[in-house]
Design an enzyme around this catalytic site. Structure first.
Site, PDB file in Angstrom:
ATOM      1  N   SER A   1       2.863  -8.223   0.686  1.00 49.69           N
ATOM      2  CA  SER A   1       3.896  -8.404  -0.339  1.00 49.69           C
ATOM      3  C   SER A   1       5.208  -7.763   0.079  1.00 49.69           C
ATOM      4  O   SER A   1       5.260  -6.572   0.387  1.00 49.69           O
ATOM      5  CB  SER A   1       3.430  -7.810  -1.664  1.00 49.69           C
ATOM      6  OG  SER A   1       2.225  -8.397  -2.085  1.00 49.69           O
TER       7      SER A   1
ATOM      8  N   GLU B   1      -3.518   0.653  -8.337  1.00 51.04           N
ATOM      9  CA  GLU B   1      -3.185  -0.771  -8.384  1.00 51.04           C
ATOM     10  C   GLU B   1      -3.915  -1.470  -9.516  1.00 51.04           C
ATOM     11  O   GLU B   1      -3.363  -2.343 -10.179  1.00 51.04           O
ATOM     12  CB  GLU B   1      -3.544  -1.417  -7.044  1.00 51.04           C
ATOM     13  CG  GLU B   1      -3.110  -2.865  -6.935  1.00 51.04           C
ATOM     14  CD  GLU B   1      -3.366  -3.451  -5.555  1.00 51.04           C
ATOM     15  OE1 GLU B   1      -2.692  -4.437  -5.207  1.00 51.04           O
ATOM     16  OE2 GLU B   1      -4.234  -2.934  -4.830  1.00 51.04           O
TER      17      GLU B   1
ATOM     18  N   SER C   1      -4.827  -6.593   3.467  1.00 54.07           N
ATOM     19  CA  SER C   1      -5.626  -7.795   3.715  1.00 54.07           C
ATOM     20  C   SER C   1      -5.387  -8.352   5.114  1.00 54.07           C
ATOM     21  O   SER C   1      -4.295  -8.227   5.685  1.00 54.07           O
ATOM     22  CB  SER C   1      -5.300  -8.876   2.684  1.00 54.07           C
ATOM     23  OG  SER C   1      -5.659  -8.456   1.385  1.00 54.07           O
TER      24      SER C   1
ATOM     25  N   GLN D   1       2.574  -3.702   1.454  1.00 57.20           N
ATOM     26  CA  GLN D   1       1.164  -3.325   1.588  1.00 57.20           C
ATOM     27  C   GLN D   1       0.502  -4.126   2.703  1.00 57.20           C
ATOM     28  O   GLN D   1       0.404  -5.344   2.623  1.00 57.20           O
ATOM     29  CB  GLN D   1       0.422  -3.555   0.273  1.00 57.20           C
ATOM     30  CG  GLN D   1      -1.012  -3.039   0.288  1.00 57.20           C
ATOM     31  CD  GLN D   1      -1.694  -3.245  -1.046  1.00 57.20           C
ATOM     32  OE1 GLN D   1      -2.107  -4.350  -1.353  1.00 57.20           O
ATOM     33  NE2 GLN D   1      -1.826  -2.191  -1.833  1.00 57.20           N
ATOM     34  N   GLY D   2       0.039  -3.430   3.733  1.00 59.24           N
ATOM     35  CA  GLY D   2      -0.648  -4.066   4.846  1.00 59.24           C
ATOM     36  C   GLY D   2      -2.138  -3.795   4.792  1.00 59.24           C
ATOM     37  O   GLY D   2      -2.670  -3.014   5.598  1.00 59.24           O
TER      38      GLY D   2
END
Length: 377
Positions: free
Chosen positions: A156, A239, A124, A121-122
């Site tokens: 992550s 999520e 933040s 996951q890109g």
């Protein structure tokens, strides 16, 4: 709202339990929990076993209640969690299933379900964590591609991922929530640098990702250009809404184990500790009922969890931290031993009030979208 399971759902539970009893003994031994390449291999092997048995599609093509039963039963049986591919199975995959084109669903969903491809996951960025919409990673349209430059943090499993769900800014002149686009980024694209970050527990499942004029096909855009914030809300609803289901079951099991250990080592004689264990038992029972309510609501409204997921995420994050603080009380000096059960879990629990949206962000969502309170200035 009726939270009881139907006869068909209970029949699915019985079939799954029987299958798990036969499948789990065939698995190899679990790898070192801090060795993510080895864990990727282990986790994706289990995902392929699920796929071959017909349980792979349960993450998004099955009704929400069936997904709830699946996550509950696999956790109770001690089956591997989604692990290294939790972003693909619980975030990106459901988002593509809900928002992607038919071609995108056919390209990306089967490899996720089979365990062939792992996602990260890109979202933040160093200057846009809690205020996610303030992201500055830029994507400039150049014909049939976007040229992406910027950086991400807390990505992550970037070091073992094949794909990244990436948020970029495609219109810097638009209000910050209106100029964002959701892209699927192949992690082997030239111009990507991954720098692992070591956690308090010694693991490196997080990373910084640097993007230097990375070219991403326009065909990899999920949703319309500049409509990425709406698509992101779909991702975050999964999520915060259903991604922690298995962990609630795990916490209830840990709580029972803590009580047994406390009986053995004499800590059970502490009245304050017993009250704390009792209150946590009530907390997790209530969280499980809230999970059932959220899933029932999702089933009634088309499969996407609603804002009730923020209520769950807010309370669960704090309850999990309290659980492992209590575990430290039960263990006493042994709680400092990283080799002891629950010690690493206690360290990881510290991040839960930050991950998937900080508690402060969840409080704002609950206040504004559920209670109807005015926005703060």
């Amino acid at each position: 709202m009726d939270l009881a399971y139907t006869p068909e759902e209970e029949a699915f539970r019985a079939r799954l339990r029987a299958w798990l009893r036969g499948a789990l003994p065939t698995l190899p031994s679990r790898p070192d929990p801090l060795d993510w390449p080895a864990r990727r291999a282990y986790d994706t092997t289990w995902q392929r076993i699920l796929y071959d048995a017909g349980y792979g599609e349960v993450h998004w093509d099955a009704p929400p209640t069936q997904r709830l039963i699946f996550l509950e039963e696999t956790e109770l049986a001690g089956a591997p969690y989604v692990g290294a591919n939790f972003v693909g199975l619980l975030h990106a995959g459901p988002t593509i299933a809900a928002e992607g084109t038919q071609a995108q669903r056919e390209r990306w969903l089967p490899p996720i379900l089979r365990g062939d491809e792992v996602w990260c996951q890109g979202f933040s960025e160093p200057g846009a964590g809690s205020d996610l919409a303030a992201l500055r990673t830029r994507a400039v349209r150049d014909g049939d591609t976007y040229v992406v430059t910027g950086s991400k943090i807390w990505t992550s499993h970037a070091e073992v991922a094949d794909w990244c769900e990436l948020l970029v800014r495609t219109d810097p002149q638009a209000p910050k929530h209106q100029g964002i686009t959701w892209l699927a980024l192949p992690m082997d694209t030239p111009g990507i640098t991954v720098r692992p970050l070591r956690t308090l527990a010694g693991s490196d499942e997080f990373a910084e990702v640097f993007l230097d004029e990375v070219r991403v096909p326009v065909a990899n855009r999920v949703g319309e250009e500049n409509d990425g914030w709406r698509v992101t809300m779909v991702t975050l609803s999964f999520e915060r809404g259903t991604a922690f289901v298995g962990e609630v079951v795990a916490c209830r099991r840990v709580l029972a184990d803590l009580a047994r250990v406390a009986h053995k080592n004499g800590r059970w004689d502490d009245d304050a500790l017993r009250r704390r264990l009792g209150r946590l038992n009530a907390e997790f029972r209530a969280l499980w009922r809230l999970t059932q309510w959220n899933v029932s609501e999702a089933q009634a409204t088309g499969g996407v969890p609603g804002t009730g997921g923020s209520v769950f995420k807010l309370r669960y994050s704090h309850a999990r931290q309290e659980l492992y603080d209590t575990a430290a009380e039960v263990l006493g000096p042994d709680a400092l031993d990283l080799g002891r059960e629950w010690t690493l879990d206690r360290l990881s629990s510290l991040s839960y009030t930050i991950a998937a949206g900080t508690s402060q962000i969840q409080q704002n969502i609950v206040a504004e979208r559920i209670l109807g309170l005015p926005r703060g200035r």
